[in-house]
Design a protein around this motif. Structure first.
Motif, PDB file in Angstrom:
ATOM      1  N   ALA A   1     -10.236 -69.984  42.877  1.00 45.66           N
ATOM      2  CA  ALA A   1      -9.890 -71.122  43.740  1.00 45.66           C
ATOM      3  C   ALA A   1     -10.312 -70.846  45.179  1.00 45.66           C
ATOM      4  CB  ALA A   1      -8.399 -71.408  43.671  1.00 45.66           C
ATOM      5  N   ALA A   2     -10.142 -69.597  45.630  1.00 47.11           N
ATOM      6  CA  ALA A   2     -10.553 -69.244  46.988  1.00 47.11           C
ATOM      7  C   ALA A   2     -12.054 -69.434  47.166  1.00 47.11           C
ATOM      8  CB  ALA A   2     -10.156 -67.801  47.300  1.00 47.11           C
ATOM      9  N   GLY A   3     -12.823 -69.128  46.126  1.00 49.13           N
ATOM     10  CA  GLY A   3     -14.267 -69.285  46.206  1.00 49.13           C
ATOM     11  C   GLY A   3     -14.714 -70.736  46.291  1.00 49.13           C
ATOM     12  N   ARG A   4     -13.835 -71.659  45.887  1.00 51.68           N
ATOM     13  CA  ARG A   4     -14.185 -73.082  45.932  1.00 51.68           C
ATOM     14  C   ARG A   4     -13.734 -73.773  47.213  1.00 51.68           C
ATOM     15  NH1 ARG A   4     -12.299 -72.548  40.508  1.00 51.68           N
ATOM     16  NH2 ARG A   4     -10.287 -73.447  41.105  1.00 51.68           N
ATOM     17  N   LEU A   5     -13.002 -73.071  48.071  1.00 57.42           N
ATOM     18  CA  LEU A   5     -12.511 -73.675  49.310  1.00 57.42           C
ATOM     19  C   LEU A   5     -13.666 -73.946  50.270  1.00 57.42           C
ATOM     20  CD1 LEU A   5      -9.381 -71.417  49.985  1.00 57.42           C
ATOM     21  CD2 LEU A   5      -9.374 -73.723  49.013  1.00 57.42           C
ATOM     22  N   ASN A   6     -13.518 -74.964  51.062  1.00 61.15           N
ATOM     23  CA  ASN A   6     -14.481 -75.223  52.141  1.00 61.15           C
ATOM     24  C   ASN A   6     -14.268 -74.280  53.317  1.00 61.15           C
ATOM     25  OD1 ASN A   6     -15.743 -77.469  50.840  1.00 61.15           O
ATOM     26  ND2 ASN A   6     -13.961 -78.719  51.376  1.00 61.15           N
ATOM     27  N   THR A   7     -13.050 -73.769  53.443  1.00 61.38           N
ATOM     28  CA  THR A   7     -12.684 -72.875  54.540  1.00 61.38           C
ATOM     29  C   THR A   7     -12.886 -71.424  54.110  1.00 61.38           C
ATOM     30  OG1 THR A   7     -10.957 -74.468  55.134  1.00 61.38           O
ATOM     31  CG2 THR A   7     -10.840 -72.292  56.171  1.00 61.38           C
ATOM     32  N   PRO A   8     -13.487 -70.572  54.944  1.00 59.13           N
ATOM     33  CA  PRO A   8     -13.593 -69.154  54.598  1.00 59.13           C
ATOM     34  C   PRO A   8     -12.211 -68.572  54.296  1.00 59.13           C
ATOM     35  CG  PRO A   8     -14.879 -69.645  56.560  1.00 59.13           C
ATOM     36  CD  PRO A   8     -14.080 -70.876  56.263  1.00 59.13           C
ATOM     37  N   SER A   9     -12.185 -67.581  53.383  1.00 58.65           N
ATOM     38  CA  SER A   9     -10.881 -67.080  52.942  1.00 58.65           C
ATOM     39  C   SER A   9     -10.939 -65.607  52.584  1.00 58.65           C
ATOM     40  CB  SER A   9     -10.381 -67.885  51.745  1.00 58.65           C
ATOM     41  OG  SER A   9     -11.244 -67.707  50.640  1.00 58.65           O
ATOM     42  N   LEU A  10      -9.747 -65.023  52.461  1.00 54.14           N
ATOM     43  CA  LEU A  10      -9.585 -63.631  52.039  1.00 54.14           C
ATOM     44  C   LEU A  10      -8.360 -63.568  51.133  1.00 54.14           C
ATOM     45  CD1 LEU A  10     -10.154 -60.516  52.289  1.00 54.14           C
ATOM     46  CD2 LEU A  10      -8.546 -60.532  54.208  1.00 54.14           C
ATOM     47  N   VAL A  11      -8.521 -62.926  49.985  1.00 57.58           N
ATOM     48  CA  VAL A  11      -7.398 -62.687  49.080  1.00 57.58           C
ATOM     49  C   VAL A  11      -7.055 -61.206  49.164  1.00 57.58           C
ATOM     50  CG1 VAL A  11      -6.592 -62.742  46.702  1.00 57.58           C
ATOM     51  CG2 VAL A  11      -8.075 -64.572  47.561  1.00 57.58           C
ATOM     52  N   ALA A  12      -5.811 -60.893  49.547  1.00 56.76           N
ATOM     53  CA  ALA A  12      -5.387 -59.503  49.750  1.00 56.76           C
ATOM     54  C   ALA A  12      -4.148 -59.218  48.913  1.00 56.76           C
ATOM     55  CB  ALA A  12      -5.099 -59.241  51.229  1.00 56.76           C
ATOM     56  N   PHE A  13      -4.293 -58.347  47.910  1.00 60.39           N
ATOM     57  CA  PHE A  13      -3.176 -57.939  47.076  1.00 60.39           C
ATOM     58  C   PHE A  13      -2.802 -56.501  47.420  1.00 60.39           C
ATOM     59  CE2 PHE A  13      -5.214 -60.964  43.861  1.00 60.39           C
ATOM     60  CZ  PHE A  13      -4.438 -62.037  44.289  1.00 60.39           C
ATOM     61  N   VAL A  14      -1.521 -56.251  47.652  1.00 62.79           N
ATOM     62  CA  VAL A  14      -1.038 -54.918  48.014  1.00 62.79           C
ATOM     63  C   VAL A  14      -0.698 -54.151  46.749  1.00 62.79           C
ATOM     64  CG1 VAL A  14       0.782 -53.645  49.194  1.00 62.79           C
ATOM     65  CG2 VAL A  14      -0.131 -55.740  50.200  1.00 62.79           C
ATOM     66  N   GLY A  15      -1.180 -52.917  46.648  1.00 60.49           N
ATOM     67  CA  GLY A  15      -0.843 -52.113  45.487  1.00 60.49           C
ATOM     68  C   GLY A  15      -1.763 -50.921  45.355  1.00 60.49           C
ATOM     69  N   MET A  16      -1.559 -50.160  44.287  1.00 64.79           N
ATOM     70  CA  MET A  16      -2.372 -48.978  44.051  1.00 64.79           C
ATOM     71  C   MET A  16      -3.835 -49.371  43.907  1.00 64.79           C
ATOM     72  SD  MET A  16      -0.128 -46.568  44.084  1.00 64.79           S
ATOM     73  CE  MET A  16      -1.056 -45.183  43.460  1.00 64.79           C
ATOM     74  N   GLY A  17      -4.714 -48.692  44.648  1.00 63.83           N
ATOM     75  CA  GLY A  17      -6.131 -48.958  44.559  1.00 63.83           C
ATOM     76  C   GLY A  17      -6.595 -50.168  45.345  1.00 63.83           C
ATOM     77  N   GLN A  18      -5.675 -50.832  46.038  1.00 57.09           N
ATOM     78  CA  GLN A  18      -6.026 -52.005  46.832  1.00 57.09           C
ATOM     79  C   GLN A  18      -6.114 -51.612  48.308  1.00 57.09           C
ATOM     80  OE1 GLN A  18      -6.673 -54.895  45.331  1.00 57.09           O
ATOM     81  NE2 GLN A  18      -5.898 -54.365  43.302  1.00 57.09           N
ATOM     82  N   GLY A  19      -6.772 -52.425  49.110  1.00 54.90           N
ATOM     83  CA  GLY A  19      -6.793 -52.185  50.550  1.00 54.90           C
ATOM     84  C   GLY A  19      -5.424 -52.449  51.147  1.00 54.90           C
ATOM     85  N   ASP A  20      -5.158 -51.879  52.312  1.00 46.47           N
ATOM     86  CA  ASP A  20      -3.855 -52.090  52.944  1.00 46.47           C
ATOM     87  C   ASP A  20      -3.895 -53.314  53.856  1.00 46.47           C
ATOM     88  OD1 ASP A  20      -4.557 -51.204  55.756  1.00 46.47           O
ATOM     89  OD2 ASP A  20      -4.992 -49.337  54.687  1.00 46.47           O
ATOM     90  N   LEU A  21      -2.726 -53.718  54.344  1.00 49.91           N
ATOM     91  CA  LEU A  21      -2.611 -54.936  55.143  1.00 49.91           C
ATOM     92  C   LEU A  21      -3.285 -54.793  56.509  1.00 49.91           C
ATOM     93  CD1 LEU A  21       1.060 -55.950  54.282  1.00 49.91           C
ATOM     94  CD2 LEU A  21      -1.053 -56.983  53.424  1.00 49.91           C
ATOM     95  N   THR A  22      -3.308 -53.594  57.056  1.00 51.09           N
ATOM     96  CA  THR A  22      -3.986 -53.385  58.336  1.00 51.09           C
ATOM     97  C   THR A  22      -5.490 -53.575  58.168  1.00 51.09           C
ATOM     98  OG1 THR A  22      -2.259 -51.821  58.991  1.00 51.09           O
ATOM     99  CG2 THR A  22      -4.302 -51.778  60.247  1.00 51.09           C
ATOM    100  N   ALA A  23      -6.041 -53.067  57.064  1.00 52.17           N
ATOM    101  CA  ALA A  23      -7.463 -53.258  56.791  1.00 52.17           C
ATOM    102  C   ALA A  23      -7.766 -54.734  56.543  1.00 52.17           C
ATOM    103  CB  ALA A  23      -7.879 -52.423  55.584  1.00 52.17           C
ATOM    104  N   ALA A  24      -6.858 -55.424  55.848  1.00 52.75           N
ATOM    105  CA  ALA A  24      -7.057 -56.857  55.614  1.00 52.75           C
ATOM    106  C   ALA A  24      -7.066 -57.625  56.928  1.00 52.75           C
ATOM    107  CB  ALA A  24      -5.960 -57.393  54.698  1.00 52.75           C
ATOM    108  N   THR A  25      -6.196 -57.242  57.844  1.00 56.15           N
ATOM    109  CA  THR A  25      -6.152 -57.900  59.152  1.00 56.15           C
ATOM    110  C   THR A  25      -7.455 -57.687  59.913  1.00 56.15           C
ATOM    111  OG1 THR A  25      -3.759 -57.520  59.223  1.00 56.15           O
ATOM    112  CG2 THR A  25      -4.843 -58.130  61.285  1.00 56.15           C
ATOM    113  N   ALA A  26      -7.994 -56.484  59.820  1.00 51.76           N
ATOM    114  CA  ALA A  26      -9.285 -56.215  60.472  1.00 51.76           C
ATOM    115  C   ALA A  26     -10.385 -57.099  59.888  1.00 51.76           C
ATOM    116  CB  ALA A  26      -9.649 -54.741  60.311  1.00 51.76           C
TER     117      ALA A  26
END
Length: 496
Positions: free
Chosen positions: A271-296
Motif C-alpha cells: 500500500a505504501a508503494g501505491r501512495l502518491n506521497t513519498p513514504s517510509l515503513v519502519a518496524f521495530v524489532g530484531m534485525g530491523q533498523g532503529d527509530l533514530t535511523a528511521a528518523t534520519a
C-alpha cells in the motif's frame, strides 16, 4: 491516622484525569494511601487492597466517584483541599454565563453540536456502543480505552470503512490531530510529516527527534497495538495512510509499528508503494533498523541533513564494568527497541515483553542476568496509573537494583509531554542519586543511562529535565537507540 471515604453519586471523570488526581492527593504530606476513581469492580478491589473498609462503599456502582484517603490526623484537611482543587472545573469548563447551553452529558448530545472527532475513554466493556454511535454519526474516533474485545475492534473498523471515517485504537494512547495533542503527546510544531503509528511511544520518539532537527508534523494517527495483527489486518493503518495521502500538507508519510504479522506487513508495504506521497515503513524489532535511523531517513528524504541527537553526559568514566544491564521502561516500543539492540551484543535477555525474550519474567519481575521490563504492560497497569504518570513501581525497582551487586547498568526511559508526569525529574533524580550512592557504598560504580523522549516545548522542560538527571549521575540521550548502545558499551564482556 485519619481515614476519609466517600461516594459521590452520579459524578464522572475521565480515568486519566482521575489517575492524576489520585497521584496528586497521594503526594500530599502525611498521606499514606489514596484512591480517587470511578467505583468499578476493579477499582473497588484496589480500594480493598489498600486497606480501606469494604463496608464503607457497600452499594457503590460504576457511576459513583470513589474517594478514599488515609493520612496523618493533621494532614487530612490539606489532602481534602488538594482533592477539591484537582477536581474543580477549569475556567474553560465553566459556563459562559446565564443563558449558555448546558454542557453535553452524553456522546450523542455532544455530536449534535458538531465535530469531526470523538475521544472515548471509558472501560473497555462499554466502549463499543459509544464508539459505534460516533462512527454512525460520521465522526472519527480516538479510542483510548483498552480491553476492548477483538471482535468488537474489527466490527468498529469495518463500520468506520463504510462511513469513511477512522478508528484510532483501541488502546490508542497518542495522537496529534489538527495541531492538538491527544492522550500522551508532545508539544510539536506543524510540519510536513504525517505519521501512522501502532506504537505510541515509538511515535513520540520519532516526532521528538524530528522536532530536535526543526521538523514538525501534519498529524500523528495512532491505530492501536493490535491493528497490524493477522486478525485485524491493518484496517486502520491502511485507512490512515490513505487519509494522509489525501492531505495536501503532508509531504512524507511514516508508518511505525512493533513487528506485525508478516502477511499484514506485506500488505502495508504494498500500500505504501501505491501512495502518491513519498513514504517510509519502519518496524521495530530484531534485525530491523532503529527509530533514530528511521528518523534520519525521513530527514534525508525531506532534503535535510540529520544532526546527532542531543546528549547530556554523566560524570562517571565510560568504561566497561562487570555485571548486567537492567532496563526499566515505561514505553513498550522503547523497551523492545532497546532489547533488540542489546541482545545483538549481550545475548539472551529476560523480559515481560514477547520480543525475543530469553524467558518470560514471573510476577515478581526478577531474573538473573540481563533483563528489561516494560512497566507499561497491560498486566502491570490494571487498576493503577500508567508509569508515565505514576513512577512508584519504577522508583521501587531502581532502589532494588541499586542494592543488587549484579546490576552494572540501569537503563531507563523518561517520556515527557501532555498527559505524562508533570515533573518526572523531581522523583527520578533523587532515586538515581540514591541508587548510585548505595552501589558506591557496596564497592560498585553503578552506571545509569536515560533515554529521554521530549520536545523543546514540552511543559516539563526537556533540557532542564535532562540537566537534573545528568547532575544526579545519569547519562541522558534523546535517542533511545543511542541510550541502549551506551548501556551495552558499559558492560564488561559484551560481544561487539
Amino acid at each position: 491516622m485519619s481515614t476519609r471515604v466517600e461516594l459521590r453519586r452520579g459524578i464522572y471523570r475521565d480515568s486519566v484525569v482521575l489517575m492524576q488526581v489520585s497521584q496528586a492527593v497521594a503526594a500530599c504530606h502525611g498521606v499514606a494511601a489514596a484512591i480517587v476513581a470511578m467505583a468499578t469492580p476493579l477499582n473497588l478491589e484496589i480500594y480493598e487492597r489498600l486497606g480501606f473498609d469494604p463496608a464503607a462503599v457497600e452499594g457503590a456502582s460504576p457511576n459513583d466517584l470513589l474517594v478514599a484517603v488515609r493520612c496523618e490526623d493533621d494532614a487530612l484537611d490539606a489532602a481534602a483541599a488538594e482533592l477539591e482543587r484537582q477536581l474543580a472545573p477549569s475556567a474553560k469548563q465553566q459556563s459562559d454565563g446565564f443563558g449558555s447551553p448546558p454542557a453535553p452529558r452524553t456522546l450523542a448530545s455532544a455530536l449534535r453540536r458538531g465535530g469531526s472527532l470523538a475521544l472515548i475513554s471509558v472501560p473497555g466493556q462499554h466502549a463499543f456502543v459509544e464508539a459505534m454511535d460516533a462512527i454512525q454519526a460520521g465522526v472519527s474516533v480516538m479510542l483510548f480505552s483498552d480491553n476492548v474485545p477483538l471482535e468488537q475492534e474489527i466490527a468498529l473498523k469495518d463500520e468506520a470503512a463504510r462511513h469513511d471515517v477512522l478508528v484510532m485504537g483501541p488502546d490508542c494512547g497518542t495522537a496529534v490531530v489538527g495541531g492538538l495533542g491527544l492522550g500522551f503527546a508532545n508539544a510539536l510544531r506543524p510540519g510536513p510529516v504525517g505519521i501512522v503509528a501502532a506504537s505510541g511511544t515509538g511515535a513520540q520518539e520519532v516526532t521528538c527527534l524530528l522536532d530536535a532537527d526543526g521538523v514538525g508534523v501534519t498529524a500523528v494517527l495512532g491505530v492501536g497495538g493490535r491493528d497490524l495483527s493477522a486478525a485485524v489486518g491493518g484496517r486502520s493503518t491502511l485507512a490512515a495512510m490513505k487519509a494522509l495521502d489525501e492531505n495536501a500538507a503532508t509531504e512524507f508519510i511514516v508508518v511505525l509499528s512493533k513487528p506485525p504479522d508478516p502477511k499484514v506487513a506485506e500488505r502495508v508495504r504494498a500500500a505504501a508503494g501505491r501512495l502518491n506521497t513519498p513514504s517510509l515503513v519502519a518496524f521495530v524489532g530484531m534485525g530491523q533498523g532503529d527509530l533514530t535511523a528511521a528518523t534520519a531517513q525521513i530527514l534525508v528524504a525531506l532534503g535535510r541533513s540529520p544532526t546527532t541527537p542531543p546528549e547530556w553526559p554523566a560524570p562517571y568514566e565510560r568504561a566497561p564494568r562487570p555485571g548486567f544491564v537492567r532496563g526499566l521502561f515505561s514505553g513498550g516500543t522503547l523497551c523492545d527497541e532497546a532489547m533488540a539492540i542489546a541482545a545483538e551484543c549481550l545475548g539472551p535477555i529476560a523480559s515481560n515483553t514477547p520480543l525475543q525474550a530469553a524467558w518470560a519474567l514471573g510476577d515478581d519481575l526478577l531474573a538473573p542476568g540481563h533483563l528489561m521490563i516494560d512497566f507499561g504492560d497491560d498486566r502491570l497497569t490494571a487498576g493503577r496509573p500508567h508509569p508515565m504518570i505514576d513512577q512508584s513501581l519504577r522508583l521501587e525497582r531502581i532502589a532494588r537494583e541499586g542494592a543488587d551487586p549484579q546490576c552494572a547498568v540501569l537503563l531507563l526511559d523518561v517520556v515527557l509531554g501532555y498527559g505524562a508526569h508533570p515533573d518526572p525529574a523531581t522523583e527520578l533524580a533523587p532515586a538515581v542519586a540514591a541508587a548510585r550512592d548505595r552501589a558506591q557504598r557496596g564497592g560498585r560504580d553503578l552506571a545509569v543511562v536515560v533515554s529521554l523522549v521530549g520536545s523543546r516545548s514540552d511543559p516539563q522542560g526537556r533540557d532542564a529535565t535532562a540537566e537534573r538527571l545528568a547532575a544526579a549521575g545519569a547519562s541522558v540521550h534523546l535517542s533511545n537507540a543511542a541510550a541502549a548502545r551506551t548501556a551495552v558499551d558499559l558492560v564488561e564482556g559484551a560481544g561487539r
